[in-house]
Design an enzyme around this catalytic site. Structure first.
Site, PDB file in Angstrom:
ATOM      1  N   ASP A 143       1.601   3.721   2.923  1.00 39.83           N
ATOM      2  CA  ASP A 143       2.158   3.092   4.128  1.00 39.83           C
ATOM      3  C   ASP A 143       3.623   2.701   3.980  1.00 39.83           C
ATOM      4  O   ASP A 143       4.360   2.681   4.966  1.00 39.83           O
ATOM      5  CB  ASP A 143       1.390   1.814   4.481  1.00 39.83           C
ATOM      6  CG  ASP A 143      -0.065   2.047   4.807  1.00 39.83           C
ATOM      7  OD1 ASP A 143      -0.462   3.208   5.001  1.00 39.83           O
ATOM      8  OD2 ASP A 143      -0.818   1.048   4.858  1.00 39.83           O
ATOM      9  N   THR A 144       4.052   2.344   2.767  1.00 38.85           N
ATOM     10  CA  THR A 144       5.331   1.639   2.650  1.00 38.85           C
ATOM     11  C   THR A 144       6.279   2.128   1.566  1.00 38.85           C
ATOM     12  O   THR A 144       7.402   1.650   1.487  1.00 38.85           O
ATOM     13  CB  THR A 144       5.069   0.143   2.401  1.00 38.85           C
ATOM     14  OG1 THR A 144       4.356   0.008   1.175  1.00 38.85           O
ATOM     15  CG2 THR A 144       4.301  -0.487   3.536  1.00 38.85           C
TER      16      THR A 144
ATOM     17  N   GLU B 114      -4.156  -7.482  -6.342  1.00 42.20           N
ATOM     18  CA  GLU B 114      -2.822  -8.028  -6.581  1.00 42.20           C
ATOM     19  C   GLU B 114      -2.614  -9.317  -5.789  1.00 42.20           C
ATOM     20  O   GLU B 114      -2.109 -10.312  -6.327  1.00 42.20           O
ATOM     21  CB  GLU B 114      -1.753  -7.004  -6.190  1.00 42.20           C
ATOM     22  CG  GLU B 114      -1.721  -5.780  -7.055  1.00 42.20           C
ATOM     23  CD  GLU B 114      -0.889  -4.645  -6.493  1.00 42.20           C
ATOM     24  OE1 GLU B 114      -0.820  -3.599  -7.163  1.00 42.20           O
ATOM     25  OE2 GLU B 114      -0.299  -4.787  -5.391  1.00 42.20           O
TER      26      GLU B 114
ATOM     27  N   GLY C  63       0.365   7.143 -18.883  1.00 43.81           N
ATOM     28  CA  GLY C  63      -0.247   6.538 -20.056  1.00 43.81           C
ATOM     29  C   GLY C  63      -0.395   5.031 -19.980  1.00 43.81           C
ATOM     30  O   GLY C  63      -1.089   4.433 -20.792  1.00 43.81           O
TER      31      GLY C  63
ATOM     32  N   ARG D 165       0.870  -1.175   0.000  1.00 44.10           N
ATOM     33  CA  ARG D 165       0.000   0.000   0.000  1.00 44.10           C
ATOM     34  C   ARG D 165       0.905   1.222   0.000  1.00 44.10           C
ATOM     35  O   ARG D 165       1.605   1.490   0.976  1.00 44.10           O
ATOM     36  CB  ARG D 165      -0.924   0.001   1.218  1.00 44.10           C
ATOM     37  CG  ARG D 165      -1.948   1.111   1.152  1.00 44.10           C
ATOM     38  CD  ARG D 165      -3.020   0.921   2.213  1.00 44.10           C
ATOM     39  NE  ARG D 165      -4.017   1.961   2.086  1.00 44.10           N
ATOM     40  CZ  ARG D 165      -3.897   3.182   2.626  1.00 44.10           C
ATOM     41  NH1 ARG D 165      -2.844   3.493   3.327  1.00 44.10           N
ATOM     42  NH2 ARG D 165      -4.852   4.081   2.445  1.00 44.10           N
TER      43      ARG D 165
END
Length: 187
Positions: free
Chosen positions: A39-40, A103, A69, A36
């Protein structure tokens, strides 16, 4: 007397240099890092990406690999499909992101080797967030898909890191070693 260019050691004060052998970098990313961004990005994800690169392994990380793009879902899906190992950096708010959960679900559906990293969070604290479940774009079917992937990931032996007590250099070394070991097993 021999010419110096034929015998470099005959020049006075000559410093012999050792040629630098470039590390061979694979043509595509072997590691997909799911995290995320707020956060990281500026700590664990970015540092891990750079550490792997220094050790000769390319990794896909969104903010470094995506360009203006690019079709987001197309690039992410391709990177997940083509990687050998997925690294999922679970942070306290990871599960609030439908992108992160997508993901994670793809990594599990493609049956990739996954290394979970629990960054300032315990596995028992992870659940699909209210923000995702209340979002207008997430169907019940997607929520179920995300929850299934999350439960599967929580049952994989991973690494934990508490940024208030841990040593970054030791963690980066051990995380890189674990990832590289998994890359070797997936070859």
């Amino acid at each position: 007397m021999p010419k110096c260019f034929a015998r470099p050691y005959c020049r006075p004060n000559h410093v012999q240099t050792v040629p630098v052998v470039p590390v061979s970098v694979p043509p595509h990313e072997d590691v997909f890092i799911s995290h995320r961004v707020p956060d990281t990005r500026r700590n664990i994800a970015g540092l891990l990406h750079d550490h792997l690169l220094m050790r000769g392994h390319r990794s896909f990380i969104d903010y470094r690999n995506l360009k203006a793009g690019d079709k987001l879902s197309e690039k992410i899906d391709t990177a997940v499909r083509d990687c050998k190992v997925g690294v999922v950096i679970f942070s306290p708010r990871y599960c609030e992101s439908s992108y992160c959960l997508h993901e994670l679900a793809l990594l599990m559906e493609y049956k990739k080797r996954v290394i979970p990293i629990f960054y300032n969070v315990k596995p028992s604290q992870l659940r699909v967030g209210d923000d995702v479940s209340n979002g207008p774009c997430v169907s019940e079917k997607e929520l179920e898909r995300f929850s299934t992937a999350l439960e599967e990931a929580k049952n994989i032996v991973g690494l934990s890191f508490d940024s208030s007590r841990g040593y970054w250099s030791e963690f980066l070394r051990s995380a890189s070693d674990a990832i590289i070991e998994q890359l070797g097993q997936s070859s």
